[in-house]
Design an enzyme around this catalytic site. Structure first.
Site, PDB file in Angstrom:
ATOM      1  N   LYS A  60     -38.000 -62.424 -35.890  1.00  0.00           N
ATOM      2  CA  LYS A  60     -37.990 -63.013 -37.254  1.00  0.00           C
ATOM      3  C   LYS A  60     -37.219 -64.389 -36.730  1.00  0.00           C
ATOM      4  CE  LYS A  60     -34.887 -63.669 -40.133  1.00  0.00           C
ATOM      5  NZ  LYS A  60     -35.187 -65.112 -40.556  1.00  0.00           N
ATOM      6  N   GLY A  94     -27.100 -66.324 -33.379  1.00  0.00           N
ATOM      7  CA  GLY A  94     -27.017 -66.909 -34.693  1.00  0.00           C
ATOM      8  C   GLY A  94     -25.292 -67.088 -34.885  1.00  0.00           C
ATOM      9  N   SER A  95     -24.804 -67.056 -36.226  1.00  0.00           N
ATOM     10  CA  SER A  95     -23.281 -67.368 -36.322  1.00  0.00           C
ATOM     11  C   SER A  95     -22.656 -66.131 -36.412  1.00  0.00           C
ATOM     12  CB  SER A  95     -23.519 -67.918 -37.879  1.00  0.00           C
ATOM     13  OG  SER A  95     -23.807 -67.042 -38.741  1.00  0.00           O
ATOM     14  N   THR A  96     -21.342 -66.087 -36.110  1.00  0.00           N
ATOM     15  CA  THR A  96     -20.344 -65.108 -35.918  1.00  0.00           C
ATOM     16  C   THR A  96     -20.289 -64.396 -37.378  1.00  0.00           C
ATOM     17  OG1 THR A  96     -19.403 -66.257 -34.327  1.00  0.00           O
ATOM     18  CG2 THR A  96     -18.163 -64.340 -35.479  1.00  0.00           C
ATOM     19  N   GLU A 156     -25.412 -63.206 -29.443  1.00  0.00           N
ATOM     20  CA  GLU A 156     -25.459 -64.448 -28.883  1.00  0.00           C
ATOM     21  C   GLU A 156     -24.633 -65.454 -30.081  1.00  0.00           C
ATOM     22  OE1 GLU A 156     -25.141 -65.742 -26.015  1.00  0.00           O
ATOM     23  OE2 GLU A 156     -26.164 -64.105 -24.864  1.00  0.00           O
ATOM     24  N   CYS A 186     -24.940 -74.181 -29.781  1.00  0.00           N
ATOM     25  CA  CYS A 186     -23.856 -72.985 -29.560  1.00  0.00           C
ATOM     26  C   CYS A 186     -22.848 -73.635 -28.261  1.00  0.00           C
ATOM     27  CB  CYS A 186     -24.528 -71.577 -29.408  1.00  0.00           C
ATOM     28  SG  CYS A 186     -25.654 -71.740 -27.741  1.00  0.00           S
ATOM     29  N   GLU A 225     -16.211 -73.938 -36.112  1.00  0.00           N
ATOM     30  CA  GLU A 225     -17.451 -74.201 -35.112  1.00  0.00           C
ATOM     31  C   GLU A 225     -17.782 -75.200 -36.303  1.00  0.00           C
ATOM     32  OE1 GLU A 225     -20.834 -71.815 -34.937  1.00  0.00           O
ATOM     33  OE2 GLU A 225     -21.232 -72.483 -32.947  1.00  0.00           O
TER      34      GLU A 225
HETATM   35  P1  NAD Z   1     -27.388 -67.790 -39.014  1.00  0.00           P
HETATM   36  O1  NAD Z   1     -26.697 -66.741 -38.687  1.00  0.00           O
HETATM   37  O2  NAD Z   1     -27.085 -68.311 -40.347  1.00  0.00           O
HETATM   38  O3  NAD Z   1     -29.031 -67.260 -38.898  1.00  0.00           O
HETATM   39  C1  NAD Z   1     -29.465 -66.920 -37.672  1.00  0.00           C
HETATM   40  C2  NAD Z   1     -30.672 -66.038 -37.983  1.00  0.00           C
HETATM   41  O4  NAD Z   1     -30.322 -64.959 -38.565  1.00  0.00           O
HETATM   42  C3  NAD Z   1     -31.625 -66.458 -38.851  1.00  0.00           C
HETATM   43  O5  NAD Z   1     -33.136 -66.188 -38.644  1.00  0.00           O
HETATM   44  C4  NAD Z   1     -31.301 -66.073 -40.495  1.00  0.00           C
HETATM   45  O6  NAD Z   1     -32.579 -65.908 -41.170  1.00  0.00           O
HETATM   46  C5  NAD Z   1     -31.017 -64.513 -39.840  1.00  0.00           C
HETATM   47  N1  NAD Z   1     -30.198 -63.897 -40.646  1.00  0.00           N
HETATM   48  C6  NAD Z   1     -29.204 -64.180 -41.647  1.00  0.00           C
HETATM   49  N2  NAD Z   1     -28.569 -63.266 -42.318  1.00  0.00           N
HETATM   50  C7  NAD Z   1     -29.367 -62.270 -41.884  1.00  0.00           C
HETATM   51  C8  NAD Z   1     -28.894 -60.699 -42.210  1.00  0.00           C
HETATM   52  N3  NAD Z   1     -28.147 -60.240 -42.962  1.00  0.00           N
HETATM   53  N4  NAD Z   1     -29.517 -59.833 -41.557  1.00  0.00           N
HETATM   54  C9  NAD Z   1     -30.484 -60.269 -40.516  1.00  0.00           C
HETATM   55  N5  NAD Z   1     -30.698 -61.535 -40.385  1.00  0.00           N
HETATM   56  C10 NAD Z   1     -30.072 -62.487 -40.787  1.00  0.00           C
HETATM   57  O7  NAD Z   1     -27.389 -68.870 -37.913  1.00  0.00           O
HETATM   58  P2  NAD Z   1     -28.211 -70.394 -37.964  1.00  0.00           P
HETATM   59  O8  NAD Z   1     -27.485 -71.360 -39.065  1.00  0.00           O
HETATM   60  O9  NAD Z   1     -29.663 -70.217 -37.910  1.00  0.00           O
HETATM   61  O10 NAD Z   1     -27.582 -70.689 -36.686  1.00  0.00           O
HETATM   62  C11 NAD Z   1     -26.628 -71.455 -36.080  1.00  0.00           C
HETATM   63  C12 NAD Z   1     -25.427 -70.490 -35.407  1.00  0.00           C
HETATM   64  O11 NAD Z   1     -26.218 -70.041 -34.493  1.00  0.00           O
HETATM   65  C13 NAD Z   1     -24.398 -71.298 -35.045  1.00  0.00           C
HETATM   66  O12 NAD Z   1     -23.096 -70.511 -35.259  1.00  0.00           O
HETATM   67  C14 NAD Z   1     -24.470 -71.268 -33.253  1.00  0.00           C
HETATM   68  O13 NAD Z   1     -23.402 -71.275 -32.697  1.00  0.00           O
HETATM   69  C15 NAD Z   1     -25.505 -70.121 -33.208  1.00  0.00           C
HETATM   70  N6  NAD Z   1     -26.124 -70.051 -31.890  1.00  0.00           N
HETATM   71  C16 NAD Z   1     -25.501 -69.497 -31.043  1.00  0.00           C
HETATM   72  C17 NAD Z   1     -26.312 -69.429 -29.734  1.00  0.00           C
HETATM   73  C18 NAD Z   1     -25.949 -68.995 -28.532  1.00  0.00           C
HETATM   74  O14 NAD Z   1     -26.855 -68.638 -27.444  1.00  0.00           O
HETATM   75  N7  NAD Z   1     -24.593 -68.204 -28.558  1.00  0.00           N
HETATM   76  C19 NAD Z   1     -27.430 -70.190 -29.589  1.00  0.00           C
HETATM   77  C20 NAD Z   1     -27.854 -71.055 -30.824  1.00  0.00           C
HETATM   78  C21 NAD Z   1     -27.161 -71.058 -32.207  1.00  0.00           C
END
Ligand code: NAD
Length: 505
Positions: free
Chosen positions: A186, A239-241, A262, A297, A395
């Site tokens: 996804k 994604g986000s924490t 991650e 990230c 962040e």
């Molecule tokens: P996000 O957490 O909002 O979304 C990430 C993904 O999770 C999206 O596909 C989203 O649709 C999905 N998602 C959201 N809620 C969900 C739920 N309840 N259940 C399942 N899936 C869900 O993050 P974002 O805004 O897309 O990306 C930015 C964040 O990602 C930042 O915090 C960044 O630091 C982090 N990031 C980390 C790395 C790493 O390798 N550590 C790399 C890139 C980005």
């Protein structure tokens, strides 16, 4: 076509894949359509139907069939198919770069020069592991043999963010399938299409139908349906924490399944007065926080610097930041791409303002810009930030550098370590002992010495966080180990002999 002809890319001409990619074909079903906007000019570029339980269920069922077909191939054949897939990525690099650039913040020239080639290399790198995964034989008496087998989980759910859509999906799916799993991906609802096009190429390369599936939709609907599906044996998330906590709760509620996370970062670049060429250091620091407009990230979002060189280094970074060229992702001149969404743009501005109100000194930037409908944020330096301020704690995920100064080098490490995040860190010094001390003392999953950032060759070592930056390493050998579980097998020869005698009687 060369990079310069891509630079004239007309965004309206970029055709996008339709539907979801399930079992080797496009599937049009889905809930209400979601508009997908171009961050460079704020215009809609197309839409995707949102996958609910039924579509996600169909994708998981296709993945289960695909995994069985995949497992029936010899490991070497699986590796060959992954290498063929990589060749098709090279062949279609311009299409993939266009699809990546049109709705993300990735400049098309960067996507073409770095992201897409990295995707191909990642497929090759993990394809080479496919027939080199080994189990072990552990100590036992002569009458027994103990084997440790390593097996795939089956279907892996892959959930990815918008900031490097194609590459971050490949980070996960390449080792997952090299380990013998099938995946349902996804992608972020903001950037759905490049990974969909990548999946189409897997089918063309000859991977069995259903090994790679892609479903579109938002996190609370499609992402949750994937995490909770009982046919998904493992969930890997970037994604986000904040979102990771929801995913862990859903994975637990759905009957306990492993997750790899991650997450975000607040990474420090620690600069000692003996760092040498300050211009070179300024180049690293600037790139560290302005690459992809800080939407990274492991962005080097904090500078921890010796007071004796702080003014000079901050000046040099500010000069470089002012020279950045904001612009759409389809312009070759762009060195500061757009912020992904208006919501994220406003968030950056709020956090910067709050940190200034709390006492930080604004050295440059700090004023959001609108250009031709796109949302842009200039390279920004917040100086004299302390650990109680918003800019230290949060962040920001934009091109905003928070500077802390130290007078006593013994203080430096404790300032550089963040109480919450620990994704990466960099240290600049010419003193080898000091560098080693920092490498050991920094609480982060990756430490760079006298450089900032990953290079393609760093695919050989693990990457991942400490603390709330997540757990479960990606990249390198650890990246594939993540997707395998071990099974202990004990073969008892004495018992076998008795059984066979019994059988003759
Ligand atoms: P996000 O957490 O909002 O979304 C990430 C993904 O999770 C999206 O596909 C989203 O649709 C999905 N998602 C959201 N809620 C969900 C739920 N309840 N259940 C399942 N899936 C869900 O993050 P974002 O805004 O897309 O990306 C930015 C964040 O990602 C930042 O915090 C960044 O630091 C982090 N990031 C980390 C790395 C790493 O390798 N550590 C790399 C890139 C980005």
């Amino acid at each position: 076509m060369t990079t310069s002809s891509l630079a004239t890319l007309v965004p309206d001409t970029v055709a996008v894949p339709r539907g979801h990619w399930i079992g080797g074909r496009s599937v049009a079903e889905g809930g209400p359509p979601l508009a997908v906007l171009r961050p460079s000019d704020g215009r809609p570029h197309g839409e995707v139907g949102e996958a609910g339980d039924a579509v996600v269920g169909a994708a998981v069922a296709a993945a289960q069939r695909g995994q069985a077909a995949w497992a029936a191939l010899r490991p070497r054949q699986r590796g060959d198919l992954m290498r063929r897939w990589a060749d098709l990525v090279d062949r279609d690099r311009e299409r993939l770069a266009r699809l990546e650039a049109v709705v993300s913040s990735r400049a098309v020239h960067e996507a073409l020069a770095t992201d897409v080639p990295a995707v191909a290399e990642w497929l090759r790198f993990y394809g080479e592991y496919a027939d080199k995964l080994e189990g072990t034989v552990t100590a036992s008496g002569d009458d027994r043999l103990s084997l440790v087998l390593r097996e795939p989980y089956g279907v892996v759910g892959v959930i990815t963010p918008w900031n490097f859509p194609l590459f971050l999906a490949t980070w996960k799916l390449a080792p997952a399938i090299a380990a013998g799993n099938a995946v349902v991906v996804k992608a972020s609802e903001l950037t759905p299409w490049s990974v969909h096009a990548l999946a189409e190429l897997a089918a063309e390369a000859g991977l069995p139908e259903g090994v790679i599936n892609v479903v579109h939709g938002t996190g609370p609907v499609t992402g949750r349906a994937l995490v909770r599906h009982p046919g998904v044996g493992y969930v890997t998330f970037t994604g986000s924490t904040a979102t990771s906590a929801r995913i862990m709760a859903d994975a637990a509620a759905a009957g306990i399944k492993p997750v790899a996370l991650e997450l975000g970062g607040k990474s420090a670049t620690l600069v000692h007065a003996d760092c040498g060429d300050l211009d070179a250091v300024a180049d690293h620091v600037t790139w560290g926080i302005t690459r992809n407009a800080g939407q990274l990230c492991y962005a080097g979002s904090r500078l921890v610097v010796d007071e004796r060189i702080a003014d000079e280094l901050v000046d040099k970074v500010a000069t470089r930041m002012r020279a950045l060229v904001p612009g759409p992702t389809w312009s070759a001149a762009t060195t500061l791409p757009p912020i992904i969404s208006e919501r994220q743009w406003q968030r950056i501005d709020t956090l910067v303002r709050r940190t200034v109100e709390e006492g930080a000194r604004l050295q440059c930037g700090g004023t959001p810009q609108r250009l031709d409908g796109g949302c842009f944020y200039p390279g920004t330096i917040l100086d004299h930030v302390d650990t109680g301020m918003t800019g230290f704690r949060e962040e920001i995920f934009g091109p905003v550098l928070c500077v802390q100064r130290f007078t006593d080098p013994a203080q430096a490490l404790s300032l550089a370590n963040h109480p919450v995040y620990g994704l990466s860190a960099a240290v600049f010094t010419r003193d080898v002992s000091r560098a080693l001390e920092a490498a050991r003392g920094l609480k982060a999953g990756t430490v760079w010495v006298n450089r900032w950032g990953r290079t393609p060759e760093m695919m050989t070592s693990p990457f991942g966080g400490y603390g709330q930056s997540g757990f479960g390493k990606e990249s390198g050998r650890a990246g594939i180990d993540n997707f395998l579980r071990s099974k202990s097998v004990w073969i008892d020869f004495a018992a076998a002999a008795e059984l066979s005698q019994g059988g003759r009687r």
